[in-house]
Scaffold this motif. Structure first.
Motif, PDB file in Angstrom:
ATOM      1  N   PHE A  76       0.836  -1.203   0.000  1.00  0.00           N
ATOM      2  CA  PHE A  76       0.000   0.000   0.000  1.00  0.00           C
ATOM      3  C   PHE A  76       0.873   1.258   0.000  1.00  0.00           C
ATOM      4  O   PHE A  76       0.443   2.316  -0.418  1.00  0.00           O
ATOM      5  CB  PHE A  76      -0.913   0.036   1.234  1.00  0.00           C
ATOM      6  N   ARG A  77       2.110   1.117   0.511  1.00  0.00           N
ATOM      7  CA  ARG A  77       3.018   2.256   0.640  1.00  0.00           C
ATOM      8  C   ARG A  77       4.085   2.295  -0.451  1.00  0.00           C
ATOM      9  O   ARG A  77       4.968   3.142  -0.427  1.00  0.00           O
ATOM     10  CB  ARG A  77       3.690   2.206   2.014  1.00  0.00           C
ATOM     11  N   LEU A  78       4.028   1.376  -1.388  1.00  0.00           N
ATOM     12  CA  LEU A  78       5.020   1.306  -2.462  1.00  0.00           C
ATOM     13  C   LEU A  78       4.402   1.777  -3.776  1.00  0.00           C
ATOM     14  O   LEU A  78       3.170   1.789  -3.920  1.00  0.00           O
ATOM     15  CB  LEU A  78       5.530  -0.134  -2.595  1.00  0.00           C
ATOM     16  N   PRO A  79       5.239   2.160  -4.748  1.00  0.00           N
ATOM     17  CA  PRO A  79       4.701   2.581  -6.049  1.00  0.00           C
ATOM     18  C   PRO A  79       3.848   1.484  -6.691  1.00  0.00           C
ATOM     19  O   PRO A  79       4.079   0.296  -6.463  1.00  0.00           O
ATOM     20  CB  PRO A  79       5.964   2.841  -6.882  1.00  0.00           C
ATOM     21  N   ARG A  80       2.890   1.924  -7.481  1.00  0.00           N
ATOM     22  CA  ARG A  80       1.986   0.986  -8.149  1.00  0.00           C
ATOM     23  C   ARG A  80       2.206   1.001  -9.638  1.00  0.00           C
ATOM     24  O   ARG A  80       2.560   2.041 -10.171  1.00  0.00           O
ATOM     25  CB  ARG A  80       0.543   1.356  -7.821  1.00  0.00           C
ATOM     26  N   PRO A  81       2.008  -0.107 -10.312  1.00  0.00           N
ATOM     27  CA  PRO A  81       1.579  -1.390  -9.774  1.00  0.00           C
ATOM     28  C   PRO A  81       2.664  -2.048  -8.914  1.00  0.00           C
ATOM     29  O   PRO A  81       3.821  -1.640  -8.935  1.00  0.00           O
ATOM     30  CB  PRO A  81       1.290  -2.223 -11.030  1.00  0.00           C
ATOM     31  N   SER A  82       2.254  -3.071  -8.183  1.00  0.00           N
ATOM     32  CA  SER A  82       3.146  -3.744  -7.247  1.00  0.00           C
ATOM     33  C   SER A  82       3.963  -4.809  -7.968  1.00  0.00           C
ATOM     34  O   SER A  82       3.400  -5.661  -8.649  1.00  0.00           O
ATOM     35  CB  SER A  82       2.326  -4.413  -6.145  1.00  0.00           C
ATOM     36  N   TYR A  83       5.271  -4.746  -7.793  1.00  0.00           N
ATOM     37  CA  TYR A  83       6.158  -5.764  -8.339  1.00  0.00           C
ATOM     38  C   TYR A  83       6.834  -6.487  -7.182  1.00  0.00           C
ATOM     39  O   TYR A  83       7.349  -5.859  -6.253  1.00  0.00           O
ATOM     40  CB  TYR A  83       7.209  -5.135  -9.260  1.00  0.00           C
ATOM     41  N   THR A  84       6.839  -7.808  -7.252  1.00  0.00           N
ATOM     42  CA  THR A  84       7.355  -8.631  -6.164  1.00  0.00           C
ATOM     43  C   THR A  84       8.788  -8.276  -5.803  1.00  0.00           C
ATOM     44  O   THR A  84       9.131  -8.196  -4.622  1.00  0.00           O
ATOM     45  CB  THR A  84       7.237 -10.125  -6.551  1.00  0.00           C
ATOM     46  N   ILE A  85       9.635  -8.040  -6.778  1.00  0.00           N
ATOM     47  CA  ILE A  85      11.039  -7.733  -6.487  1.00  0.00           C
ATOM     48  C   ILE A  85      11.160  -6.442  -5.679  1.00  0.00           C
ATOM     49  O   ILE A  85      11.977  -6.357  -4.763  1.00  0.00           O
ATOM     50  CB  ILE A  85      11.898  -7.675  -7.780  1.00  0.00           C
ATOM     51  N   ASP A  86      10.330  -5.440  -5.980  1.00  0.00           N
ATOM     52  CA  ASP A  86      10.373  -4.180  -5.230  1.00  0.00           C
ATOM     53  C   ASP A  86       9.896  -4.380  -3.793  1.00  0.00           C
ATOM     54  O   ASP A  86      10.474  -3.843  -2.846  1.00  0.00           O
ATOM     55  CB  ASP A  86       9.516  -3.119  -5.923  1.00  0.00           C
ATOM     56  N   THR A  87       8.858  -5.174  -3.632  1.00  0.00           N
ATOM     57  CA  THR A  87       8.333  -5.450  -2.292  1.00  0.00           C
ATOM     58  C   THR A  87       9.361  -6.199  -1.458  1.00  0.00           C
ATOM     59  O   THR A  87       9.600  -5.873  -0.291  1.00  0.00           O
ATOM     60  CB  THR A  87       7.021  -6.254  -2.380  1.00  0.00           C
ATOM     61  N   LEU A  88       9.990  -7.204  -2.057  1.00  0.00           N
ATOM     62  CA  LEU A  88      10.993  -7.978  -1.334  1.00  0.00           C
ATOM     63  C   LEU A  88      12.210  -7.126  -0.966  1.00  0.00           C
ATOM     64  O   LEU A  88      12.754  -7.265   0.133  1.00  0.00           O
ATOM     65  CB  LEU A  88      11.416  -9.191  -2.153  1.00  0.00           C
ATOM     66  N   THR A  89      12.622  -6.259  -1.855  1.00  0.00           N
ATOM     67  CA  THR A  89      13.747  -5.361  -1.553  1.00  0.00           C
ATOM     68  C   THR A  89      13.412  -4.487  -0.350  1.00  0.00           C
ATOM     69  O   THR A  89      14.213  -4.332   0.579  1.00  0.00           O
ATOM     70  CB  THR A  89      14.080  -4.495  -2.787  1.00  0.00           C
ATOM     71  N   TYR A  90      12.188  -3.944  -0.338  1.00  0.00           N
ATOM     72  CA  TYR A  90      11.747  -3.106   0.778  1.00  0.00           C
ATOM     73  C   TYR A  90      11.694  -3.930   2.076  1.00  0.00           C
ATOM     74  O   TYR A  90      12.195  -3.488   3.125  1.00  0.00           O
ATOM     75  CB  TYR A  90      10.376  -2.506   0.459  1.00  0.00           C
ATOM     76  N   LEU A  91      11.087  -5.109   2.022  1.00  0.00           N
ATOM     77  CA  LEU A  91      10.954  -5.930   3.232  1.00  0.00           C
ATOM     78  C   LEU A  91      12.316  -6.365   3.765  1.00  0.00           C
ATOM     79  O   LEU A  91      12.523  -6.401   4.985  1.00  0.00           O
ATOM     80  CB  LEU A  91      10.080  -7.153   2.948  1.00  0.00           C
TER      81      LEU A  91
END
Length: 189
Positions: A76-91
């Motif tokens: 919800f706080r990351l740029p859209r659309p959501s890409y798994t690699i970006d989410t994993l990098t953030y996490l």
């Protein structure tokens, strides 16, 4: 802590999702499974989605009594659309103490080469794959993959949404609290 990340729109979350998450928590070599609710999947039309906060709430209702399962609104706080690699990098930056694996069906895994930076996913993360009919798992040589024979239902969120639109019951297809919330708020009508 070992975390299995189960990505999805969960539009709505249903018993099939819960069975898979429970099976992964029991047999996937992880301490917890996190439902990562995607506000906008780049491969799905967003016009059909219930509001992301409502979908997140439905996931909370489904799993709040199970300490092995958590909900994440990180996308919800990351740029859209959501890409798994970006989410994993953030996490990985936010939770360096955790080891993350990606939970997905063999149908999704067969399309992995179409994902953004899929080579980095394979290089840096492990996968927990549950078998889906008609989709064999043939991982790349350097991929770290655990394959599970999870109990599967021929059930989809589309079937549930169509039942609602047709005035048919969704009893036993979703958690009772989710069914009550959907009915009370007239979602998917």
């Amino acid at each position: 802590m070992k975390i299995g990340l189960y990505f999805g729109s969960f539009n709505p979350i249903h018993i099939g999702h819960l069975i898979i998450a429970s099976h992964v928590a029991n047999h996937g070599g992880v301490d917890q499974v996190w439902f990562v609710v995607s506000p906008q999947n780049p491969l799905k039309p967003s016009a059909l989605l219930l509001n992301e906060h409502q979908r997140l709430h439905l996931v909370h209702l489904s799993i709040d009594d199970d300490p092995r399962l958590r909900v994440s609104d990180v996308e919800f706080r990351l740029p859209r659309p959501s890409y798994t690699i970006d989410t994993l990098t953030y996490l990985q930056e936010k939770y360096p103490q955790h080891q993350f694996s990606i939970v997905m069906g063999s149908d999704s895994f067969s399309n992995l080469q179409h994902w953004k930076n899929y080579e980095l996913l394979i290089k840096h993360y492990s996968f927990i794959i549950y078998k889906r009919p008609r989709f064999d798992v043939t991982p790349p040589q350097d991929a770290r993959v655990t394959i599970l024979d999870a109990p599967l239902l021929e059930l989809s969120a589309t079937v549930i949404r169509n039942n609602i639109k047709s005035g048919k019951s969704i009893h036993y297809l979703v958690h009772d609290k989710v069914r009550e919330e959907i009915e009370r708020n007239h979602y998917y009508r």
